[in-house]
Design an enzyme around this catalytic site. Structure first.
Site, short mmCIF file in Angstrom:
data_model
loop_
_atom_site.label_atom_id
_atom_site.label_comp_id
_atom_site.label_asym_id
_atom_site.label_seq_id
_atom_site.Cartn_x
_atom_site.Cartn_y
_atom_site.Cartn_z
N SER A 280 0.85 -1.19 0.00
CA SER A 280 0.00 0.00 0.00
C SER A 280 0.88 1.23 0.00
CB SER A 280 -0.89 0.01 1.25
OG SER A 280 -1.51 1.26 1.44
N TYR B 192 -0.05 -0.10 10.68
CA TYR B 192 -0.44 -0.44 9.32
C TYR B 192 0.71 -0.20 8.35
CZ TYR B 192 -2.96 -0.32 4.86
OH TYR B 192 -3.37 -0.55 3.58
#
Length: 330
Positions: free
Chosen positions: A159, A185
């Site tokens: 990501s 994350y």
């Protein structure tokens, strides 16, 4: 750094769709596994693979939900898999290896984002556990089937969130520092990219190539743990109903975020494109290889050096082996 970490260019863009990148791709007789392949980007990916002739296995934490979502698709199987649970990973992988089949495509699509602090049964922070450790253990256990294919590809969904954090080797589980869900994350997505570098180094002599992918910003179930404050911090409506390009429209026509077909395009390109023959260990986005972003340059797409550094990849590989107890055969 990999000398091939730069746009080809491929001819594809942020608006390219799954159908466009899969045009002329024939996967008849090929076997694929797609984690999280029963919802959102995963389901879109599975549908495109099936349309190209592949037979697909979908590991699912919720077999009932998977069965309903995949009903009517030909050449599909699903089996139970919980990426937080080593016993579940071992059971799924061992059952597949025992078939004696080759695995041509392994797409590590499942993931969680910005969750409250939770830990798996071994005490690992949940995003590190599900996004990286679970997928690491799955890929290592499936290794014999990838080698058997002779020309396999592994795609790990990273990501742009990798920019939030390099991997913290001193405290990956937030045992000594305050928990920050976005840093957690970020380091898990950095880990996904480093995993592709490490796996590709080991796999290339066996015809197993690996890629990391930023699919783009897409509204899926991944946002389920976000709060109104999170949406506001990104300049989005508090209800999360931001502009998504409808299927069949470009990002520019429909909104600032990709639709599912556009979001699945880069994973599918990395998994199947002949343009990537002989290449691997690359971070890709928008249907092409991404450009590296030098330190100090404002991040606007691309990949930070900490997510593609071979030395960091080796360090993470060793840590992952130690934490999971899984390793490739000598």
């Amino acid at each position: 750094m990999n000398p091939h970490q730069h746009p080809l260019p491929s001819g594809f863009t942020a608006t390219s769709t799954a159908q466009e990148v899969m045009r002329s791709i024939d996967l008849t007789g090929k076997r694929a596994i797609v984690t999280g392949g029963y919802t959102g980007l995963g389901l879109e990916t599975v549908q495109a693979l099936v349309a190209a002739g592949a037979r697909v296995v979908v590991p699912a934490r919720s077999p009932e939900k998977a069965s309903a979502a995949l009903a009517g698709l030909p050449g599909i199987e699903h089996a139970e898999l919980d990426l937080h649970a080593p016993a579940s990973i071992a059971r799924f992988a061992d059952d597949f290896v025992a078939r004696g089949e080759a695995l041509d495509l392994l797409i590590l699509n499942a993931g969680i984002m910005a969750t409250p602090l939770r830990r798996d049964g071994r005490g690992h922070e949940s995003q590190f556990s599900a996004n990286h450790l679970g997928h690491f253990e799955l890929a290592v256990r499936l290794w014999p089937t990838l080698v058997r294919a002779g020309s396999a590809r592994v795609v790990a969904l990273s990501s742009l969130g990798h920019r939030f954090s390099a991997f913290d080797f001193d405290d990956p589980d937030f045992e000594h520092r305050p928990y920050d869900k976005w840093k957690a994350y970020g380091q898990s997505k950095t880990a996904n990219a480093l995993f592709a570098v490490g796996l590709d180094r080991r796999g290339a002599p066996h015809g197993v190539r690996a890629f990391a992918v930023h699919p783009g910003s897409i509204r899926t179930e991944l946002v389920r743990d976000l709060t109104p404050e999170d949406f506001a911090a990104f300049g989005l409506p508090a209800d999360g109903k931001y502009g998504v390009a409808p299927q069949g429209q470009s990002v520019e026509e429909g909104g600032r975020y990709k639709n599912l077909s556009q979001g699945a395009a880069t994973s599918l390109w990395c998994a199947t494109s002949p343009q990537l023959a002989g290449l691997g260990g690359l971070y890709c986005e928008n249907g092409d290889v991404a450009r590296p972003i030098p330190e100090g340059e404002v991040f606007d797409g691309g990949v930070r050096s900490w997510a593609i550094d071979p030395a960091q990849a080796e360090r993470l590989w060793s840590l992952s082996e130690r934490l999971t107890g899984a390793s490739l055969p000598a």
